[in-house]
Design an enzyme around this catalytic site. Structure first.
Site, short mmCIF file in Angstrom:
data_model
loop_
_atom_site.label_atom_id
_atom_site.label_comp_id
_atom_site.label_asym_id
_atom_site.label_seq_id
_atom_site.Cartn_x
_atom_site.Cartn_y
_atom_site.Cartn_z
N LYS A 132 6.33 -2.32 8.64
CA LYS A 132 5.61 -1.75 9.63
C LYS A 132 6.44 -0.71 10.55
O LYS A 132 5.84 0.21 11.17
CB LYS A 132 4.79 -2.76 10.41
CG LYS A 132 4.09 -3.87 9.72
CD LYS A 132 2.79 -3.29 9.08
CE LYS A 132 1.84 -4.51 8.48
NZ LYS A 132 2.40 -5.29 7.57
C1 LIG Z 1 1.75 -5.90 6.35
C2 LIG Z 1 2.64 -6.38 5.38
C3 LIG Z 1 2.17 -6.27 4.09
C4 LIG Z 1 0.82 -5.85 3.69
O1 LIG Z 1 0.81 -4.50 3.97
P1 LIG Z 1 -0.82 -3.84 3.90
O2 LIG Z 1 -0.44 -2.34 4.20
O3 LIG Z 1 -1.60 -4.74 4.93
O4 LIG Z 1 -1.44 -3.86 2.61
C5 LIG Z 1 2.91 -6.89 3.02
N1 LIG Z 1 4.35 -7.45 3.40
C6 LIG Z 1 4.79 -7.33 4.92
C7 LIG Z 1 6.08 -8.13 5.25
C8 LIG Z 1 3.78 -7.01 5.60
O5 LIG Z 1 4.24 -6.88 7.08
#
Ligand SMILES: *Cc1c(COP(=O)(O)O)cnc(C)c1O
Length: 493
Positions: free
Chosen positions: A110
Site C-alpha cells: 500500500k
Molecule cells: C491490500 C493487500 C492485498 C490485496 O490488494 P488489493 O488491491 O486489495 O487486491 C494483498 N496483500 C497485502 C499484503 C495487502 O495489504
C-alpha cells in the site's frame, strides 16, 4: 484525459477532480475515459529510474497536473522512506521472480500508492481552488489504514479517519495503527468485518445530509481506499517496472509477454496490472490469487459473483474480502462501458449479494486467470519455498506463490511470471514462524520478532523497530451502526 463514473457516462471530471472526490457522487468509481498508450519505446523506458518511469506513466493520466507539480509529488513520495533505491526490487526466488513491494515505511505494498496520494490530493485541492478541509474516510483490511495515515499525518488541511475490523487484522497491523502519531489521525476499531466497514464508508460518502453538514462546516470527504483512482494510477508504474527488469535480466526480449500473479482482495493491485497492459506493457495473463475467501476464483470459474458465503478469517487478512470494490471497474471495462448493464449487476449485488454476467462480457475477462490457496496450502508454501530457496514469504505472497504453481500445473503455461510480493514477513511473524515450525509457545511480541530474525535472516525493518515502546494513542471500539456518529463527533466537535 478525463475520468468518468462507472455508473453514469455523463459524470465526467478532470483527473484532479477525480482524485479530490475519491468516489463519484452517483456511487460509481472513476475510470479513465480511454487508456493512454506508452509514449516512449520499451528500450528507452528500460533506462529510466523508478521516479522517471512513474512520471512517464502517471503524466499520461494526470494531464491537468503541471510537470513541476507532478514531479514534486513523485519526489516527495519516492525518497529514502523506501529502504531500497529501486523502490520495487525484483528478486529471484528459485525458478520465479518476485517483485517486492514492501520496502516503504509501513512494509506493505500500500505504501507504493499511499506515499504519493497525499501529495496528489493536496495538489488537486490547490488546482481546483478548494477551500475545504479534506476528511479522508478509510476502511482497512489491515494495511491501507496504516499506510494512509503515514502519508496524511500532519498534512495541513487534511484529517483522516480509519476504520478497521477489531478481530480481523494481525497484531502487528493493529499495533501499527493504534500507535499512529499525528493530531489529524483517528483510528477506530469496529465490531464487524472489512466488508461491513467498507460498505458503511461508501454509504457515508453518499449520505447527502452528512455531506451537506460537512460542507456547511468547511469539510469535504475523500477516500484513500483503492476506490480512489489516485491510488490505482501509481500502482500501474510497478508493472511496467517489473517487466523492464525481466527484460534486463534476459527472461524475455522486448515485446515478449510475461505473466503476473497477484494476491488479491479488493482487486486494486491486479487492476493496475490490467491498466498497464492496456497502455502497451507486454503482459500475458494476470493471475488472480485468492485465499479461502475465493469469491473471485469462483467468478472466473463460473461467471457468477456470489458473496453469500461464510466470511473466513485467514492468515492473509488483507485479502479477507467478499465485496471486491475495484471489480466494479473491471466489470465496467468488460461490459464495454455499458453503464446500464453495470448498474443492473451492481443492484443485483446490493439486493441479493450475487450476479451473473453474460457470456459476451465474460469473454472480456480473457486477460485473467484465477487460482486460490487454502490455509493449509499457504502455510505449506511458506515452509516449502523457505526450505528450497531460503526465501521467507509473508502469507499474502505465499497465497500467490502457491496459486501460481497450481496455475502452471493446470495450464502448462510456462511464460515467465512475476509473483507480486505484497508484504514483509515481519508484518505476520506469528503465522510465518508457525508455518516454518519454529513458533515457540507463550512467546511475547518482541520475542517473536527476534525469533523471526534468527530463523529467516531477513533484517528487521525500521517500521518494526519504531513500534517498540510506541505508546497506544487510539483505543475506540464501536459497532458499525455507530460509524456515522463517530465521524460527526471527530470532525465537527
Ligand atoms: C491490500 C493487500 C492485498 C490485496 O490488494 P488489493 O488491491 O486489495 O487486491 C494483498 N496483500 C497485502 C499484503 C495487502 O495489504
Amino acid at each position: 484525459m478525463n475520468f468518468k463514473s462507472t455508473r453514469d457516462n455523463s459524470n465526467i471530471v478532470t483527473p484532479s477532480m477525480a482524485i479530490l472526490q475519491g468516489l463519484a457522487a452517483d456511487g460509481g468509481l472513476f475510470v479513465p475515459v480511454s487508456f493512454p498508450k506508452l509514449q516512449k519505446n520499451l528500450d528507452s523506458l528500460g533506462k529510466m529510474s523508478y521516479q522517471e518511469l512513474a512520471y512517464e506513466i502517471m503524466s499520461a493520466y494526470l494531464d491537468d497536473f503541471s510537470s513541476d507539480d507532478l514531479w514534486a509529488c513523485i519526489n516527495g513520495a519516492y525518497d529514502e522512506k523506501f529502504d531500497d533505491p529501486g523502490m520495487a526490487p525484483v528478486v529471484k526466488v528459485g525458478e520465479v521472480d518476485h517483485m517486492e513491494l514492501f520496502h516503504g515505511s509501513t512494509i506493505a505494498f500500500k505504501d507504493m500508492a499511499l506515499s504519493i496520494l497525499p501529495y496528489l490530493m493536496k495538489t488537486s485541492a490547490v488546482m481546483n481552488k478548494s477551500d475545504k478541509d479534506i476528511v479522508i474516510l478509510t476502511a482497512t483490511s489491515g494495511d491501507t489504514g496504516k499506510a494512509a495515515m503515514a502519508g496524511f499525518a500532519d498534512v495541513p488541511g487534511t484529517s483522516i479517519i480509519v476504520f478497521y475490523p477489531k478481530n480481523g487484522v494481525s497484531s502487528i497491523q493493529e499495533r501499527q495503527m493504534v500507535t499512529q502519531k499525528g493530531e489529524n489521525t483517528h483510528v477506530v476499531a469496529i465490531e464487524g468485518n472489512f466488508d461491513s466497514a467498507q460498505t458503511k464508508v461508501k454509504e457515508l460518502f453518499n449520505d447527502i445530509d452528512l455531506r451537506k453538514e460537512m460542507d456547511d462546516r468547511g469539510f469535504q470527504f475523500s477516500s484513500a481506499n483503492s476506490m480512489n483512482i489516485g491510488r490505482l494510477l501509481p500502482q500501474v508504474v510497478y508493472y511496467a517496472w517489473a517487466y523492464l527488469r525481466e527484460v534486463e535480466r534476459g527472461k524475455v526480449a522486448y515485446g515478449e509477454a510475461i505473466n503476473f500473479c497477484v494476491p488479491t482482495g479488493n482487486f486494486g493491485d491486479i487492476l493496475a496490472g490490467y491498466y498497464a497492459k492496456m497502455m502497451g506493457v507486454p503482459i500475458g495473463k494476470l493471475i488472480c490469487a485468492s485465499n479461502d475467501n475465493k469469491v473471485l476464483y469462483d467468478f472466473f470459474e463460473t461467471g457468477t459473483y456470489d458473496r453469500n458465503r461464510e466470511f473466513v478469517l485467514t492468515i492473509s487478512p488483507s485479502m479477507d474480502i467478499l465485496i471486491s470494490s475495484n471489480f466494479e471497474r473491471m466489470l465496467y471495462h468488460a461490459a464495454s462501458n455499458n453503464t446500464e448493464e453495470l448498474l443492473k449487476l451492481m443492484r443485483s449485488l446490493e439486493t441479493s449479494g450475487t450476479y451473473t454476467v453474460t457470456p459476451e462480457v465474460m469473454v472480456n475477462f480473457k486477460d485473467y486467470a484465477a487460482e486460490y490457496a487454502t490455509e493449509e496450502e499457504t502455510m505449506d508454501q511458506i515452509r516449502k519455498v523457505f526450505e528450497k530457496t531460503g526465501y521467507c514469504m509473508d502469507p499474502h505472497t505465499a497465497v500467490a506463490s502457491r496459486s501460481y504453481e497450481k496455475y502452471v500445473e493446470k495450464t502448462g503455461d510456462r511464460a515467465p511470471c512475476v509473483i507480486v510480493s505484497t508484504a514483509s514477513p515481519y508484518k505476520f511473524p506469528e503465522a510465518v514462524l508457525k508455518a516454518l515450525g519454529r513458533l515457540p509457545e507463550d512467546i511475547t511480541d518482541d520475542a517473536l520478532i527476534n525469533q523471526l530474525n534468527a530463523v529467516s535472516k531477513v533484517a528487521i525493518p525500521k517500521a518494526i523497530h519504531d513500534l517498540k515502546d510506541a505508546p497506544v494513542r487510539h483505543d475506540l471500539v464501536i459497532p458499525v451502526a455507530g460509524m456515522k456518529d463517530t465521524v460527526r463527533k471527530i470532525i465537527l466537535s
